[in-house]
Design an enzyme around this catalytic site. Structure first.
Site, mmCIF file in Angstrom:
data_model
loop_
_atom_site.group_PDB
_atom_site.id
_atom_site.type_symbol
_atom_site.label_atom_id
_atom_site.label_comp_id
_atom_site.label_asym_id
_atom_site.label_seq_id
_atom_site.Cartn_x
_atom_site.Cartn_y
_atom_site.Cartn_z
ATOM 1 N N LEU A 142 5.562 113.020 67.717
ATOM 2 C CA LEU A 142 6.136 113.878 68.738
ATOM 3 C C LEU A 142 7.306 113.151 69.370
ATOM 4 C CD1 LEU A 142 5.827 116.420 70.636
ATOM 5 C CD2 LEU A 142 4.461 114.930 72.109
ATOM 6 N N SER A 143 8.413 113.843 69.573
ATOM 7 C CA SER A 143 9.567 113.279 70.272
ATOM 8 C C SER A 143 10.036 111.989 69.583
ATOM 9 C CB SER A 143 9.186 113.044 71.738
ATOM 10 O OG SER A 143 10.257 112.543 72.501
ATOM 11 N N ALA A 144 10.060 110.866 70.283
ATOM 12 C CA ALA A 144 10.483 109.606 69.660
ATOM 13 C C ALA A 144 9.563 109.229 68.510
ATOM 14 C CB ALA A 144 10.516 108.486 70.702
#
Length: 152
Positions: A142-144
């Protein structure tokens, strides 16, 4: 969508796997290599998981921990249901103030260096300890953590 992906990638529990009552816990592992990225390693192994099962590497987003990412997504529940080992690398605030994986730092994403090597060392440790199927190692995030999947 996630459920369909898991069924397609992992199979419905696979041969020889019978899920048991959940007693396994998310556990920190140390001593998995030189750890040049200075990451923490957490793993979840369903009770009775036989050798030869898949391994999923799930990387959290910014401001999260491995445990928080699991709590919000239910990865350990899916591991129990579908019969796979779960690796949850965790960033440390000393590496990034927002606890983001450093997918944008060349020293952390180069093959054989930094955070990328730390995740590889964690994966190698899991495969060695559990006899995970090397042909069925999957990365998600998720995300980074999602950006870091492109690195690994």
């Amino acid at each position: 969508m996630l459920l369909a992906l898991l069924v397609a990638l992992l199979g419905a529990g696979g041969p020889g796997f019978v899920p048991e009552a959940r007693a396994a816990t998310l556990t920190e592992v140390t001593g998995f290599g030189t750890n040049p990225g200075n990451l923490r390693m957490f793993r979840y192994v369903p009770d009775g998981l036989p050798a030869g099962r898949p391994l999923v590497v799930a990387m959290h987003g910014c401001t999260q921990s491995a445990a928080a990412y699991d709590a919000e997504t239910g990865w350990t529940k899916w591991a129990d249901q579908w019969g796979f080992a779960l690796l949850l690398p965790q960033q440390q605030s000393g590496n990034n103030l927002n606890s983001c994986f450093n997918w944008f730092e060349s020293g952390d994403i180069r093959r054989g260096a930094g955070e990328a090597l730390s995740v590889k060392q964690m994966t190698d440790r899991m495969k060695s300890d559990l006899g995970s199927d090397s042909a069925r190692v999957y990365a998600t995030g998720l995300s980074a953590g999602a950006a870091m999947t492109n690195v690994v």
